[in-house]
Design an enzyme around this catalytic site. Structure first.
Site, short mmCIF file in Angstrom:
data_model
loop_
_atom_site.label_atom_id
_atom_site.label_comp_id
_atom_site.label_asym_id
_atom_site.label_seq_id
_atom_site.Cartn_x
_atom_site.Cartn_y
_atom_site.Cartn_z
CG HIS A 138 -5.72 13.51 11.62
ND1 HIS A 138 -6.85 13.08 12.29
CD2 HIS A 138 -5.92 13.17 10.31
CE1 HIS A 138 -7.68 12.52 11.42
NE2 HIS A 138 -7.15 12.56 10.22
CG ASP A 215 -1.20 10.44 14.63
OD1 ASP A 215 -1.05 9.34 14.05
OD2 ASP A 215 -2.10 11.25 14.34
CB CYS A 379 -8.86 15.27 9.62
SG CYS A 379 -10.20 14.32 8.92
N1 PLP Z 1 -3.61 10.84 12.40
C1 PLP Z 1 -3.18 11.10 11.14
C2 PLP Z 1 -1.92 11.86 10.94
C3 PLP Z 1 -3.93 10.64 10.06
O1 PLP Z 1 -3.52 10.90 8.82
C4 PLP Z 1 -5.13 9.90 10.29
C5 PLP Z 1 -5.97 9.45 9.16
O2 PLP Z 1 -6.13 10.11 8.18
C6 PLP Z 1 -5.50 9.66 11.61
C7 PLP Z 1 -4.72 10.15 12.63
C8 PLP Z 1 -6.75 8.89 11.94
O3 PLP Z 1 -6.62 7.57 11.57
P1 PLP Z 1 -7.90 6.59 11.69
O4 PLP Z 1 -9.03 7.33 11.03
O5 PLP Z 1 -7.49 5.38 10.91
O6 PLP Z 1 -8.14 6.33 13.11
#
Ligand code: PLP
Length: 421
Positions: A138, A215, A379
């Site tokens: 992401h 993550d 994203c």
């Molecule tokens: N990493 C992954 C794999 C995600 O799906 C997301 C959110 O969609 C994030 C990071 C970011 O999370 P946050 O926006 O809650 O910080």
């Protein structure tokens, strides 16, 4: 957790307890609304999960009965607020099998990864060093590293995946050359649903002295996560995808890292003594939690953890496995539909496209049928580029979804395909 657990008759985690999934669904008020005059089918839980009534009630209770700041006031309300807030840390730490001292509350995964980037990586990385990321990250696990790379002169190397969306461990191992200092890997892909073998990945990295950042955003909603068993250095998570409120999350880190890292933010709450000549910081995790936190949010997150624990993550996983199998089987029958991400080990996330139709058009028409799916790049621009598409549609499920909803989704999908085809 007080009283009965969600959809089960015991408050303890009992893998053998049969779960009444229909009753579990009753715990989620929002799932009973209509959209465009049709009962809602919420298939966007990877974006944000829905909240059980007890999470909403826990936050409401804080504001109605004991709203006060944490860690500062000695009066009764302040003590109650602090107990509830710190109690949430205890519960989340137990859920992850870690010590509460090593769990820093953040606003989400994004902030957790940025904390590692600015407090651990920025002071340590140098020109000539390298960071390895996987192609399925992401943006939250890409952009912070690019910013650090720009400031330190480090470079970024990318670990590849197969056409099915499986991480190539041999290729990853070959990338782990001596200049690599840090590796970022997602536990579960938000686009492909792939569950990565994070223990194997972290073992490979650790043997070479490479620091690992996992993550966990998409893992916590679906899996029982045992952080010590993974063997990572840092684990980032976000509360709103695991039945908790938005603006909550956490970073777990090995104690030696938290002790050695300078704080990222300065301010109140994170200090022991402040003089104009210098400041003595508080111990972790409070050293990294400057300012008044999202108190009600973390109280809600504590209730969410209680809820998931009572349900039992093994039950959640088994339920979602059945839903995913049903969904995938039915989607595969639709002509012209392409599923992106066919790893053997998957969470209940299905990205797809229909020949000749744009993902946004698909999602808009599905919405008119009462079905909420996400469309876009999720994203994950580099992953979209790898699959040669600008966007996908994504149906992402949770344990509170039903087989009947899958049937409705498939009917809606066939109708929409007919309209667009
Ligand atoms: N990493 C992954 C794999 C995600 O799906 C997301 C959110 O969609 C994030 C990071 C970011 O999370 P946050 O926006 O809650 O910080």
């Amino acid at each position: 957790m007080n009283g009965e657990g969600p959809g089960i008759s015991t408050s303890t985690q009992d893998l053998a307890a049969p779960v009444d999934w229909q009753r579990v669904r009753e715990d989620f008020p929002l799932l009973h609304r209509e959209v465009h005059g049709k009962p809602l089918v919420y298939f966007d839980s990877a974006n944000t999960g829905q909240k059980p009534a007890r999470v909403i009630a826990a936050m409401d209770d804080y504001y109605r009965r004991y709203a006060a700041n944490v860690s500062r006031a000695v009066h009764t309300l302040g003590e109650q607020a602090t107990r509830s807030y710190e109690g949430a840390r205890d519960r989340l730490a137990a859920h992850l099998r870690v010590h509460r001292r090593d769990l820093v509350f953040t606003s989400g995964t994004t902030m957790a990864i940025n904390l590692v980037a600015y407090s651990w990586a920025l002071p340590r990385l140098r020109a000539g060093d390298a960071i390895v990321l996987t192609r399925m990250e992401h943006h939250a696990n890409i952009v912070p590293w690019q910013l650090i790379a720009q400031r330190t002169g480090a470079t970024i190397k990318v670990a590849d995946i197969s056409a099915d969306g499986v991480l190539d461990l041999n290729a990853l191992e070959r990338l782990l050359t001596p200049e690599v200092k840090l590796l970022g890997v997602t536990h579960v892909s938000n686009v492909l649903g792939t569950i990565n073998p994070v223990h194997e990945v972290c073992t490979l990295a650790r043997k070479r002295g490479v620091i690992t950042v996992v993550d966990g955003s998409q893992a916590l909603p679906h899996l029982a996560v045992d952080i010590p068993a993974i063997g990572c250095d840092f684990y980032a998570l976000t509360g709103h995808k695991m039945c908790g409120p938005t603006g909550t999350g956490a970073l777990w880190a090995r104690r030696e890292h938290l002790d050695a890292m300078p704080p990222f933010f300065g301010g109140g709450e994170m200090i022991r003594e402040v003089r104009f000549e210098g400041t003595v910081f508080n111990d972790p995790p409070h050293k990294f939690e400057a300012g008044t936190p999202n108190i009600s949010g973390f109280i809600g997150l504590g209730a969410a953890v209680d809820y998931l624990d009572a349900l039992g993550m093994a039950n959640v996983q088994a339920r979602e496995g059945e839903l995913l199998a049903h969904l995938t089987e039915e989607m595969r029958k639709i002509e012209g539909l392409r599923i992106i991400g066919n790893a053997p080990d998957k969470a209940a996330v299905v990205s797809f496209l229909i020949e000749g139709a744009h993902a946004h058009d698909l999602a808009t028409l599905l919405d008119l049928e009462g079905v909420a799916v996400r469309s876009g790049h999720h994203c994950a621009h580099p992953l979209m580029a790898y699959f040669g598409v600008p966007a996908t549609c994504r149906a992402s499920l949770a344990f509170y979804n039903t087989h009947a909803e899958i049937e409705r989704f498939i009917v809606a999908l066939r109708k929409v395909r007919g309209l667009l085809g």
